[in-house]
Design an enzyme around this catalytic site. Structure first.
Site, PDB file in Angstrom:
ATOM      1  N   ASP A   1       0.817  -1.220   0.000  1.00 11.92           N
ATOM      2  CA  ASP A   1       0.000   0.000   0.000  1.00 11.92           C
ATOM      3  C   ASP A   1       0.845   1.262   0.000  1.00 11.92           C
ATOM      4  O   ASP A   1       0.440   2.295  -0.526  1.00 11.92           O
ATOM      5  CB  ASP A   1      -0.932   0.026   1.212  1.00 11.92           C
ATOM      6  CG  ASP A   1      -2.247  -0.659   0.918  1.00 11.92           C
ATOM      7  OD1 ASP A   1      -2.710  -1.441   1.766  1.00 11.92           O
ATOM      8  OD2 ASP A   1      -2.783  -0.415  -0.173  1.00 11.92           O
TER       9      ASP A   1
ATOM     10  N   HIS B   1     -15.046   8.525 -17.724  1.00 14.61           N
ATOM     11  CA  HIS B   1     -15.681   8.892 -18.989  1.00 14.61           C
ATOM     12  C   HIS B   1     -14.699   9.727 -19.779  1.00 14.61           C
ATOM     13  O   HIS B   1     -14.142  10.697 -19.267  1.00 14.61           O
ATOM     14  CB  HIS B   1     -16.946   9.714 -18.734  1.00 14.61           C
ATOM     15  CG  HIS B   1     -18.071   8.904 -18.187  1.00 14.61           C
ATOM     16  ND1 HIS B   1     -18.737   7.977 -18.929  1.00 14.61           N
ATOM     17  CD2 HIS B   1     -18.636   8.884 -16.964  1.00 14.61           C
ATOM     18  CE1 HIS B   1     -19.666   7.413 -18.188  1.00 14.61           C
ATOM     19  NE2 HIS B   1     -19.633   7.940 -16.993  1.00 14.61           N
TER      20      HIS B   1
ATOM     21  N   CYS C   1     -14.031   5.567 -23.056  1.00 20.43           N
ATOM     22  CA  CYS C   1     -14.390   5.643 -24.457  1.00 20.43           C
ATOM     23  C   CYS C   1     -13.268   6.380 -25.197  1.00 20.43           C
ATOM     24  O   CYS C   1     -12.726   7.358 -24.679  1.00 20.43           O
ATOM     25  CB  CYS C   1     -15.683   6.448 -24.633  1.00 20.43           C
ATOM     26  SG  CYS C   1     -17.067   5.743 -23.743  1.00 20.43           S
TER      27      CYS C   1
END
Lengths: 607, 330
Positions: B70, B155, B197
């Site tokens: 971590d 996105h 995308c």
């Protein structure tokens, strides 16, 4: 040149024909809106709601029905809202229960619903979201109606409340409301919730944050064949189209038959029957929107920017019947999707017409129909303006006129305007205020007194031109009526334009009947024929025609006398809606449209 | 005569042996890196973007399983799906439907959460320009021997990636940030994976050496989501990362799988979009690059049973330098 400009839009000229073509084009455009290739398919615009991607597990249909029977029994015993039983039932399901009592005196007795002094109680329970802060809420309501109606709706409401209480994924509080005296109770609850005008209503004790969406249930039988969606609200306001899309999507997912205006969608748009079916559905929506009353208990939510719709279960003559559990699952799915909302519904359209549930016409497509009608008025006004500016050219051309070169006196134009508006004010105020006097002198009930006074004042207005011109000294001039007509045309265009923006259906229907007579009205037309045309296309007769057309469309045609009685009840409902809920149709017609029409009536009888 | 040859042989053997150790030491550093870092970023918030958080957490899970601790992972999640009010299974984030795999677990350390995930913070983490008060867990403390894995999801569009509905990072900004990192010697090799995308547009502008990039779709294509879970009511993962996770579940710390296998993950038949990759800036051949060079933190441990002669000054310097290098990167 001057002569040409002066008689620009006389009959049988190019301009006149152009205006007629405009009018026909507007009608054809409007009727063409229902033709399927000109419409768009509905789709979900809100990203947060996504598709119907949930698992519905509601199964307590039997419990809902038994609760409905209990509710019915207690309702009969109490002779109204069974408040104690309902409070106990909601508390047993873990809701925070509150009641609100309200009382309202109508301006005159409502003969349709047989009430005058209304006193009632609303009962509502709030399901608090287990983990979320109490900032937003959803509302599900069922009305407490007298007799056998809507018992199953209340039963389903309680069963849903119990089921929802066991889930942990609620991000908003859910309010389950049972309102008495349908719209009056709903108005009282909304005013108490939003702290707007609390005269006569006791303020609400329990609140749940700002309401994002509301659903109203009307269910009166154990099994149903289809669900009807009702969208039209007060003053013709419509909820966001996404709510209708959500309903339609879930109906498709669960295989439930869904209708709008009570009509099922057809697949054969290219046949004449298919087109007439869609056109009838759209006309029904236009008529319902135009009359400005709320066609379901949801209609009053829309003013507060809360998207709301009513769902009515219909038990028709079909083979395939659905039980209450299916409706419960549909509502569960819808509420779960509304739960995912992050903001109020705003992505889809607020102004639309629905020829069917899966097709819509948006404002950009239907407004040109009204625009074409408004263009007629504006072109006429332009023609008059040019005409009024032309007298100087006439002198140059050497054509002598008997008229004065200066404009008419202000009094000749202002007087008809003022008197028409005073008549309008009388039409608005007198029917309700004079009802006692009318009841004393005539053997009629209060409702009849109010309505007949309104009709009497309306008819008395027809006699005005003769009387006012006797009072005025001097005769009217050619210029006078032209100036009056110019003012009246612009006034009418502005009025109809503003109305069409807010309530397209009302604006369009008024335009369709008023524009042809007002644009072509001059004092030089044959008096008797034009007077008859004006009266037959006046606002009151428009309402009468709409009543007959509406009855035809819902497949319950009426005879002339029945139609007349319906017409009178429509007037009384309009006045009541205005007094109780603030509907604007009656004031608009009485204070603005009728005086405008009277001004044109004055022009017809100008001498 | 033969005795002289034999003595000569005996003398040359230790010398040969030290050469052998040298080459082995050279091979120990052949990949060039001595430590691994990972920067995993999910840029979307809101409940309906559950799948982006699940994407990032599944890569986090793989990376931790293969050995990166971590302290060497900077995890940035723009929203908290596990504790969202709409989650019917609180404190879980599932990547497979029917709740097969909970990638949230009970030892997730999120370094940048909620509104802290911004373009500015991301670029500051990459370039190291953080205020002195920033805690160690929020810093990318890499050096010139670090292999860094950067994973972005959210996105995106042609040339940009959207951060939290209010801002965007463009492909030029990202390329410049990597160039800053190269000039400040903040990485040895860098693997950049993006699942959005039109993801391939984000690596078009890279110009710094030693960068390898993978994207889930080409310009003009959308990356699609994988499976909805009806009980939770959202899509759980994106297709590319779902198959990436399945591939990584087969990888273990000693695995010899290389980058060419990674390029084959999620072909168009499974992903609908066409994944792309870029290796022209990378100096080594992708076939020789192990998956664990980026996804794991593999220490090569060699057990020696022989003593090494440190008397030669050249040998001593080489081994002490190597020894010190290992120590500073614990």
């Amino acid at each position: 040149m001057g002569l040409f400009m002066q008689h620009l839009c006389e009959p049988d000229t190019l301009c006149h024909h152009f205006l007629m073509v405009c009018y026909l084009a507007a009608i054809v455009w409007f009727m063409g809106l229902a033709f399927e290739p000109f419409t768009l398919r509905t789709y979900m615009s809100e990203n947060a709601m996504g598709s119907t991607m949930v698992e519905e597990r509601f199964s307590s249909g039997e419990r809902a029905l038994s609760l409905a029977k209990e509710f019915d029994a207690h309702k009969r015993k109490a002779g109204g809202m069974p408040m104690e039983w309902l409070v106990k039932a909601m508390q047993a399901r873990g809701l925070e229960v509150f009641t609100q009592s309200f009382s309202r005196k109508l301006p005159f007795p409502d003969e349709n619903k047989e009430r005058y002094m209304v006193r009632g109680t609303n009962v509502y329970g709030i399901l608090r979201a287990p983990r979320a802060p109490r900032t937003e809420a959803l509302v599900i309501t069922a009305p407490c109606s007298p007799g056998n109606s809507n018992n199953q709706a209340v039963g389903l409401l309680l069963a849903l409340a119990q089921y929802f209480r066991n889930q942990i994924f609620w991000a908003k509080d859910i309010i389950f409301l049972v309102n008495e005296h349908d719209l009056i109770g709903m108005q009282a609850w909304l005013e108490g919730y939003h702290h707007t005008n609390i005269t006569g209503y006791s303020p609400l004790q329990g609140r749940a944050g700002s309401i994002q969406a509301a659903l109203s249930l009307e269910l009166s039988s154990d099994v149903i064949t289809s669900l009807d969606l009702i969208l039209e609200g007060l003053n013709g306001q419509l909820p966001n189209l996404d709510l209708a899309n959500l309903f339609y999507a879930f109906c498709q997912k669960l295989g439930v038959l869904c209708t709008i205006q009570g009509k099922l969608q057809r697949n054969d748009w290219d046949t004449a029957e298919g087109y007439t079916h869609a056109a009838q559905t759209m006309m029904l929506m236009v008529l319902k929107q135009a009359c400005g009353r709320s066609w379901g208990d949801h209609g009053l939510f829309l003013r507060y920017h809360i998207e709301a719709a009513s769902i009515r279960g219909i038990n028709g003559f079909r083979h395939y019947k659905m039980d209450v559990a299916t409706i419960g699952r549909l509502l569960e799915g819808m509420v779960r999707k509304l739960n995912n909302l992050l903001e109020r519904l705003h992505q889809s359209y607020f102004f639309y017409l629905l020829p069917s549930l899966s097709r819509f016409v948006s404002i950009g497509y239907y407004m040109p129909a009204f625009g074409l009608l408004a263009v007629i008025l504006l072109l006429r006004a332009l023609d008059l303006w040019v005409n009024l500016g032309a007298p100087a050219l006439e002198a140059v051309d050497g054509v002598t006129e008997a008229e004065q070169p200066s404009g008419p006196g202000v009094l000749t134009v202002l007087t008809p305007v003022v008197i028409s508006h005073l008549t309008g004010v009388a039409l608005y105020l007198l029917p309700v205020h004079l009802q006692e006097m009318a009841v004393e002198h005539f053997p009629v009930s209060e409702t009849e007194a109010v309505v007949l006074t309104a009709v009497a004042i309306y008819t008395a207005g027809l006699a005005l031109p003769h009387n006012t011109q006797r009072l005025l000294s001097g005769e009217g001039t050619e210029q006078g009526w032209k100036v009056l007509k110019l003012t009246a045309l612009l006034y009418l265009a502005v009025l109809l334009g503003c109305t069409a923006l807010i309530n397209f259906s009302l604006g369009f229907i008024l335009a369709v009947t008023l524009v042809p007579i007002t644009a072509s009205m001059t004092p030089h037309m044959p008096k008797a024929l034009s007077a008859l045309a004006m009266v037959l296309l006046s606002p009151a007769f428009t309402i009468l025609y709409c009543v007959f057309i509406y009855q035809e469309l819902i497949e319950a045609p009426v005879s002339v006398s029945e139609g007349w009685m319906l017409f009178l009840s429509v007037i009384s409902q309009g006045i009541l809606d205005h007094a109780l809920y603030g509907s604007l149709v009656y004031p608009l017609l009485a204070l603005f449209i009728y005086p405008c029409w009277l001004m044109f009536w004055n022009i017809l009888f100008w001498s | 005569m033969r005795i002289f040859a034999f003595i000569h042989l005996l003398v040359s053997i230790p010398h040969g042996y030290s050469n052998y150790v040298e080459t082995k030491a050279g091979q120990f550093f052949s990949s060039g890196h001595t430590n691994n870092w990972a920067v995993l970023v999910c840029t979307s918030r809101f409940w309906f973007n559950y799948r982006h958080v699940a994407n990032t957490l599944s890569v986090y899970r793989s990376v931790k399983r293969l050995g990166i601790p971590d302290s060497h992972i900077v995890l940035m999640l723009a929203d908290d799906m596990a504790c969202n009010y709409r989650n019917p299974k609180p404190a879980t984030v599932f990547s497979h439907k029917n709740m097969e795999l909970n990638v949230y677990g009970d030892d997730v350390e999120v370094d940048y959460r909620g509104y802290e995930v911004t373009v500015e913070n991301f670029l500051r983490v990459l370039t190291g320009r953080l205020p002195p008060s920033t805690p160690r867990s929020k810093r990318l403390l890499s050096d010139d021997r670090s292999n860094i894995l950067i994973y972005l999801t959210g996105h995106g569009g042609n040339g940009f990636l959207k951060f939290q509905d209010s801002e965007e990072i463009s492909n030029m900004e990202l390329a410049d940030a990597f160039e800053q990192m190269w000039q400040k010697r903040r990485y040895n090799e860098l693997l950049f994976i993006i699942d959005t995308c039109q993801g391939a547009s984000m690596y078009e502008r890279f110009y710094s050496p030693n960068l390898m990039a993978l994207a889930s779709s080409q310009v003009g294509e959308d990356s699609l989501s994988h499976q909805p879970d009806l009980a939770i009511g959202v899509h759980l993962m994106d297709k590319y990362t779902f198959y990436l996770l399945e591939f990584l579940e087969e990888v273990h710390p000693a695995s010899q799988a290389n980058m060419n296998d990674l390029f084959k993950v999620c072909p168009q038949s499974q992903c609908v979009s066409t994944p792309g990759h870029r290796t022209d800036l990378f100096q080594r051949d992708p076939g020789s690059v192990l998956i664990t060079d980026f996804f794991g933190s593999v220490r090569k441990v060699e057990i020696t049973k022989d003593t090494i002669n440190l008397t030669s000054p050249v040998d001593r310097k080489k081994y002490i330098t190597g020894f010190l290098c290992c120590q500073t990167n614990l």
